[in-house]
Enzyme design. Structure first.
Site, PDB file in Angstrom:
ATOM      1  N   CYS A 111     -15.952  -4.507   8.016  1.00  0.00           N
ATOM      2  CA  CYS A 111     -16.995  -3.497   8.788  1.00  0.00           C
ATOM      3  C   CYS A 111     -17.531  -2.729   7.869  1.00  0.00           C
ATOM      4  O   CYS A 111     -16.889  -2.266   6.764  1.00  0.00           O
ATOM      5  CB  CYS A 111     -15.916  -2.550   9.709  1.00  0.00           C
ATOM      6  SG  CYS A 111     -16.560  -1.458  10.722  1.00  0.00           S
ATOM      7  N   HIS A 153     -15.555  -6.504  18.382  1.00  0.00           N
ATOM      8  CA  HIS A 153     -15.529  -5.710  17.445  1.00  0.00           C
ATOM      9  C   HIS A 153     -16.489  -4.493  17.382  1.00  0.00           C
ATOM     10  O   HIS A 153     -16.246  -3.433  17.388  1.00  0.00           O
ATOM     11  CB  HIS A 153     -15.936  -6.481  15.799  1.00  0.00           C
ATOM     12  CG  HIS A 153     -16.082  -5.576  14.678  1.00  0.00           C
ATOM     13  ND1 HIS A 153     -14.883  -5.683  13.750  1.00  0.00           N
ATOM     14  CD2 HIS A 153     -16.788  -4.524  14.316  1.00  0.00           C
ATOM     15  CE1 HIS A 153     -15.456  -4.668  12.842  1.00  0.00           C
ATOM     16  NE2 HIS A 153     -16.491  -4.137  13.129  1.00  0.00           N
ATOM     17  N   GLU A 154     -17.999  -5.237  17.749  1.00  0.00           N
ATOM     18  CA  GLU A 154     -18.707  -4.066  17.609  1.00  0.00           C
ATOM     19  C   GLU A 154     -18.730  -3.359  19.078  1.00  0.00           C
ATOM     20  O   GLU A 154     -18.970  -1.952  18.947  1.00  0.00           O
ATOM     21  CB  GLU A 154     -20.376  -4.817  18.249  1.00  0.00           C
ATOM     22  CG  GLU A 154     -20.747  -5.525  16.674  1.00  0.00           C
ATOM     23  CD  GLU A 154     -20.535  -4.802  15.525  1.00  0.00           C
ATOM     24  OE1 GLU A 154     -20.704  -3.485  15.347  1.00  0.00           O
ATOM     25  OE2 GLU A 154     -20.436  -5.478  14.351  1.00  0.00           O
ATOM     26  N   HIS A 157     -16.629  -0.128  18.622  1.00  0.00           N
ATOM     27  CA  HIS A 157     -17.154   1.059  18.180  1.00  0.00           C
ATOM     28  C   HIS A 157     -17.683   1.864  19.102  1.00  0.00           C
ATOM     29  O   HIS A 157     -17.740   3.203  19.071  1.00  0.00           O
ATOM     30  CB  HIS A 157     -18.430   0.521  17.142  1.00  0.00           C
ATOM     31  CG  HIS A 157     -18.062   0.021  15.946  1.00  0.00           C
ATOM     32  ND1 HIS A 157     -17.128   0.944  14.626  1.00  0.00           N
ATOM     33  CD2 HIS A 157     -18.152  -1.182  15.255  1.00  0.00           C
ATOM     34  CE1 HIS A 157     -17.269   0.260  13.645  1.00  0.00           C
ATOM     35  NE2 HIS A 157     -17.570  -1.004  14.050  1.00  0.00           N
TER      36      HIS A 157
HETATM   37 NI    NI Z   1     -17.474  -2.553  12.219  1.00  0.00          NI
END
Ligand code: NI
Length: 184
Positions: A111, A153-154, A157
């Protein structure tokens, strides 16, 4: 377009729930400028994706995919460049439904907000994701594997979750230069 400063783990702005894009903001100069900055900042760091909170913007906007081989993930399959706003992720069972057990796979992730490190992160193998592009046009896709991992994953966030928070075996978390000396 500007290469923006990336926030790093420890910054409380990475632990917040981001605000949705609202009606009237689709295609706005502010949203289009954010999208341009996300692409430019992601490309400058060879990211596989980037989320607005990583550059300090409290909005549910992510970009991912490059359509070309990424030197940080040389073995990853290609993902079409995508802008995704207000996403919803539905993990799918092996039949493509939602009633059965959700198959997971564990793989290395990095990341840009956790620079220099990688960890083994479990993710749903198959997902359906919905949302909107920057013009407010609907997106609805069923994907697997690396594409599914990048989206999860994105989107994490946007919900204040960083991948180290999902690592189950902390022995599988370390520095890139040690784990993958051939990539550094
Ligand atoms: Ni990330």
């Amino acid at each position: 377009m500007t290469i923006q400063t990336l926030l790093k783990m420890g910054d409380p702005r990475l632990l917040q729930m981001a605000q949705p894009v609202t009606e009237g903001q689709w295609g706005s100069p502010q949203l289009m400028a954010l999208v341009a900055d996300l692409w430019e900042t992601m490309d400058a760091s060879n990211g596989a994706g980037l989320a607005a909170p990583q550059i300090g913007v409290d909005w549910q906007v992510v970009v991912f995919g490059t359509g070309k081989v990424n030197p940080r993930y040389p073995d990853a399959p290609l993902v079409d460049p995508t802008v995704l706003c207000n996403p919803v992720i539905i993990p799918l069972d092996s039949q493509g439904g939602t009633q059965g057990p959700i198959p997971e796979e564990v793989a290395w992730e990095g990341c840009l907000s956790v620079p220099g490190m990688r960890g083994q992160v479990p993710r749903a193998s198959h997902i359906r994701y919905t949302g909107f592009d920057a013009m407010g046009r609907a997106i609805d896709r069923v994907v697997s594997g690396f594409h599914a991992r990048v989206v999860q994953h994105e989107c994490d966030h946007l919900w204040g979750t960083l991948y180290p928070m999902r690592i189950r075996d902390m022995r599988q978390f370390g520095f890139n230069e040690v784990l993958f000396p051939q990539l550094t």
